[in-house]
Design an enzyme around this catalytic site. Structure first.
Site, PDB file in Angstrom:
ATOM      1  CD  GLU A   1      -1.535  -2.437   1.560  1.00  0.00           C
ATOM      2  OE1 GLU A   1      -0.360  -2.564   1.990  1.00  0.00           O
ATOM      3  OE2 GLU A   1      -2.311  -3.398   1.427  1.00  0.00           O
TER       4      GLU A   1
ATOM      5  CG  HIS B   1     -10.506  -5.957   8.572  1.00  0.00           C
ATOM      6  ND1 HIS B   1      -9.302  -6.144   9.193  1.00  0.00           N
ATOM      7  CD2 HIS B   1     -10.341  -6.451   7.322  1.00  0.00           C
ATOM      8  CE1 HIS B   1      -8.459  -6.738   8.362  1.00  0.00           C
ATOM      9  NE2 HIS B   1      -9.057  -6.925   7.223  1.00  0.00           N
TER      10      HIS B   1
HETATM   11  C1  LIG Z   1      -2.137  -4.105   4.779  1.00  0.00           C
HETATM   12  C2  LIG Z   1      -3.195  -4.981   4.245  1.00  0.00           C
HETATM   13  N1  LIG Z   1      -3.464  -4.948   2.919  1.00  0.00           N
HETATM   14  C3  LIG Z   1      -4.438  -5.719   2.412  1.00  0.00           C
HETATM   15  C4  LIG Z   1      -5.136  -6.566   3.212  1.00  0.00           C
HETATM   16  C5  LIG Z   1      -6.221  -7.457   2.647  1.00  0.00           C
HETATM   17  N2  LIG Z   1      -5.808  -8.847   2.740  1.00  0.00           N
HETATM   18  C6  LIG Z   1      -6.259  -9.660   3.692  1.00  0.00           C
HETATM   19  S1  LIG Z   1      -5.569 -11.169   3.601  1.00  0.00           S
HETATM   20  C7  LIG Z   1      -4.697 -10.763   2.234  1.00  0.00           C
HETATM   21  C8  LIG Z   1      -3.855 -11.780   1.543  1.00  0.00           C
HETATM   22  C9  LIG Z   1      -2.458 -11.728   1.882  1.00  0.00           C
HETATM   23  O1  LIG Z   1      -1.825 -12.761   1.208  1.00  0.00           O
HETATM   24  P1  LIG Z   1      -0.735 -13.638   1.910  1.00  0.00           P
HETATM   25  O2  LIG Z   1       0.078 -12.788   2.810  1.00  0.00           O
HETATM   26  O3  LIG Z   1      -0.033 -14.394   0.870  1.00  0.00           O
HETATM   27  O4  LIG Z   1      -1.570 -14.605   2.872  1.00  0.00           O
HETATM   28  P2  LIG Z   1      -2.599 -15.770   2.481  1.00  0.00           P
HETATM   29  O5  LIG Z   1      -3.946 -15.165   2.527  1.00  0.00           O
HETATM   30  O6  LIG Z   1      -2.249 -16.298   1.155  1.00  0.00           O
HETATM   31  O7  LIG Z   1      -2.450 -16.774   3.564  1.00  0.00           O
HETATM   32  C10 LIG Z   1      -4.929  -9.451   1.885  1.00  0.00           C
HETATM   33  C11 LIG Z   1      -4.315  -8.779   0.758  1.00  0.00           C
HETATM   34  C12 LIG Z   1      -4.829  -6.559   4.587  1.00  0.00           C
HETATM   35  N3  LIG Z   1      -5.496  -7.332   5.449  1.00  0.00           N
HETATM   36  N4  LIG Z   1      -3.866  -5.779   5.072  1.00  0.00           N
END
Ligand SMILES: Cc1ncc(C[n+]2csc(CCOP(=O)(O)OP(=O)(O)O)c2C)c(N)n1
Ligand SMILES: [Mg+2]
Lengths: 323, 360
Positions: free
Chosen positions: B69, B138
């Protein structure tokens, strides 16, 4: 290094227990009594089990939004986890956190938060404190590969290297951040552990679905982190079987190629390991039944406990805003 | 601005579709508009708001992004210096907190720092979460945090009509605009013209006329305020409801004008009350000498705590239309009989509508 029969059963038990727990959550989610987002980890059991089996109670774990398995593998209370998801006062955070904020301090699950990347520097800070106080325990930070796109990841790795902190970075690379594949987010053929190495933290890449290998490799690594106080980075490739958030399968959305899904389903860490243990005669169908029954009993008890528990009292709302 | 015959009365569309139309139509008119954000081309398309963009405008104008971000915001600023007009979006307000340096130190100051030689025409769409146990990280309404900053514009339309018109204005604006969408507004409908039109930034709007008291609100709480005014009419009270629509620059005039008539003000904040929007509105009102004699003033907002996940405590945090009526009663010295039993069905639950079954 060899792994004895009991350890094998323990590893299997840990994985199948976690899967059965999340399957129950998925099954009961539609009752609309668990009213919070849940990020299920089904398919990724081997990592939490293989790593945490090497940890002592005093060691500390931090996680992110997909934290159920880390919590469970570190010995977090199942009753309290289910109650938390149900929003009950008996939950591990008194109902205030929900599935995305698991904690069990006694078990050493220090924090799990849903802001991507946020627990990485916090875990490094904790390891720093541990080192300053010569506490001889290690901090393990679990995070998805999405976290490695946040600036704070690099800042944390850099600092851990600079100060030689006793921290183990565990990156669960399931190739997706929500629906966005790695091909849209990172250059092709990148090895994340190479990134860590270039910043001064030694690393390794492992098959995240091979529980024995993870267990054995992590054992060595954790010992060396303890001995040398040097950080380490493990990248593990794996796959989440269900949707990013929620109880369902979302393969109909077609953001993941069918061939890829099939490939990983075939590599299911539990099916594979069960077959192996049956072949090695470590397990047989009688033993398996006993395991399933025992786990089912525990799960049912925990769900009953959660369902029977009360919601937090209104007066709890304003409690603990300040320490 | 609207020609009467251009309104198709039956064209009720959803807030998310209105956002989508604003993006679609703006991108057609200006090739320099690009869309950036994690998931903008994924199967869910940011709750449907970015539908068809990549199909229509291609992958050189619609970019799925890494989970970065802070950097993304910097990229957007940089692109804008290169004559692009990026529209960024985050699925929750909280994710933008990682980019506060780029937003507050850089984007908001750019024009001023270089004495107007360059500006930063970017739009940052932020979605406010609520309900279904999303918990402390959230479901924050952080509008006032952004509205505090000179150099930013901050808008928070409460209807599909305003959403489309104000998003178009935001895109056309030569400044950084923070565009708030409340998740619970996403499923609301209103009459929306098909054509490309703009609703100006910096104009509040009387959304219901009345003469007994003035209710000032914004974003989702405008909906609750309107519901409250409906209930109040059952008790013979005719409330005027003003939707701020823009928090910075703030248009206080309609509020002052309304107060001349009603002499009674309730500010319903969409976020926390301390140091928030209500403080700003009430101060503006109270410091006007001509007006401030015998004014009755009250304010309300989210309980002064992080929002817990469990629905039983979360519901205590959010005031709804019945709580608004109660606060109105305090101004008017009236206790409304059977308010909570009679109008129970008006109460907000932990979901925006009956069809919502989670998980996000
Ligand atoms: C700073 C931030 N950006 C976006 C999100 C939205 N978000 C929630 S889970 C997620 C996926 C993150 O992917 P990863 O770290 O690979 O974890 P996975 O879900 O694959 O276990 C995102 C982008 C968030 N929670 N926090
Ligand atoms: Mg991932």
């Amino acid at each position: 290094m060899k792994i004895n029969k009991n350890k094998k059963i323990e590893l299997f038990y840990s994985m199948i227990r976690m899967r059965m727990i999340e399957e129950k959550i998925a099954e009961k989610y539609s009752e609309q009594e668990m009213r919070c987002p849940v990020h299920l980890s089904i398919g990724q059991e081997a990592i939490a089990s293989g790593i945490c089996m090497n940890l002592q109670k005093k060691d500390q774990v931090l996680s992110a939004h997909r934290s159920h398995f880390h919590y469970l593998a570190k010995g977090g209370s199942l009753k309290k986890m289910i109650s938390e998801i149900y929003g009950k006062e008996t939950g591990c955070a008194g109902g205030k956190g929900g599935s995305m904020h698991l904690i069990d301090i006694q078990a050493g699950l220090i924090a799990a938060v849903p802001i991507v990347g946020s627990t990485i520097p916090i875990g490094v800070g904790l390891a720093w404190a541990n080192k300053l106080d010569n506490l001889k325990k290690i901090v393990v930070i679990f995070f998805g590969e999405g976290s490695t796109e946040e600036g704070v990841f690099y800042e944390s790795i850099n600092f851990a290297a600079l100060h030689n902190l006793p921290v183990l970075f565990v990156c669960e690379n399931n190739f997706y951040s929500v629906y966005s594949g790695l091909n849209k987010r990172q250059p092709k053929k990148r090895k994340l552990f190479n990134v860590a190495e270039s910043l001064g933290v030694k690393g390794i890449s492992l098959d995240g679905n091979n529980v024995e290998e993870i267990y054995l490799k992590a054992k060595k690594i954790i010992k060396s982190v303890q001995r040398t106080n040097h950080p380490f980075f493990i990248e593990l490739s794996t796959y989440r079987f269900l949707e990013h958030c929620g109880p369902n399968n979302d393969d109909d959305l077609e953001y993941r190629p069918t061939s890829e899904i099939l490939f990983w389903k075939k590599k299911c860490p539990i099916v594979k390991y069960k077959k192996k243990l049956l072949k090695e005669k470590v397990l047989n169908s009688k033993k398996l039944d006993k395991i399933y029954n025992e786990i089912n009993l525990e799960i049912n008890k925990s769900f009953k406990f959660a369902q029977k528990s009360k919601f937090p009292k209104n007066s709890n709302l304003m409690k603990n805003i300040y320490a | 601005m609207l020609k009467k015959n251009s309104i198709n009365k039956n064209r009720f569309i959803q807030y998310t579709q209105a956002i989508n139309e604003a993006l679609m139509q703006s991108m057609k008119l200006d090739k320099k508009i690009v869309i950036l954000g994690l998931g903008v081309d994924d199967p869910k398309r940011i709750f449907g708001t970015t539908n068809n963009l990549i199909e229509t405008y291609g992958k050189n104008r619609v970019f799925d992004m890494p989970t970065s971000e802070n950097a993304i915001t910097g990229f957007a600023i940089g692109m804008s210096l290169g004559k692009y007009r990026p529209v960024l979006c985050h699925q929750r307000v909280e994710f933008a907190l990682l980019s506060m340096d780029q937003i507050i130190n850089q984007a908001a100051k750019w024009s001023y720092m270089n004495d107007g030689q360059m500006s930063v025409p970017i739009v940052i769409r932020l979605i406010i979460g609520r309900g279904w146990g999303q918990g402390p990280q959230h479901s924050q309404s952080l509008e006032s945090l952004f509205a505090n900053i000179p150099g930013l514009k901050v808008v928070c339309p409460s209807s599909a009509y305003d959403a489309k018109g104000m998003l178009i204005s935001s895109i056309n604006d030569n400044n950084p605009v923070i565009f708030f969408e409340h998740r619970w507004l996403h499923s609301t409908y209103s009459i929306v013209p098909k054509k490309h039109y703009s609703v100006p930034i910096g104009r509040s709007k009387i959304v219901k006329k009345g003469n007994n008291l003035t209710i000032v609100s914004s974003s989702y709480m405008t909906i609750e305020s309107l519901k409250a005014s409906e209930i109040l009419s059952n008790y013979g009270i005719n409330a005027e409801v003003i939707d701020l629509r823009t928090l910075r620059p703030l248009d206080i005039k309609p509020v002052l004008k309304s107060l001349k008539k009603t002499k009674k003000l309730l500010v319903v904040d969409n976020g926390w009350t301390q140091y928030g929007i209500s403080a700003e509105i009430i101060t503006r009102v109270a410091t006007i000498k001509k007006l401030n004699k015998n004014l009755a003033i009250n304010r309300m907002g989210i309980a002064d705590t992080p929002i817990p996940s469990t629905r039983n405590l979360a519901k205590l945090c959010y005031p709804d239309c019945l709580d608004i009526c109660t606060e109105v009663g305090k101004i008017l010295n009236i206790k409304f009989k059977n308010l909570y039993s009679k109008f129970k069905s008006f109460r907000a639950q932990d979901v925006p509508n009956k069809n919502f079954t989670g998980p996000f």
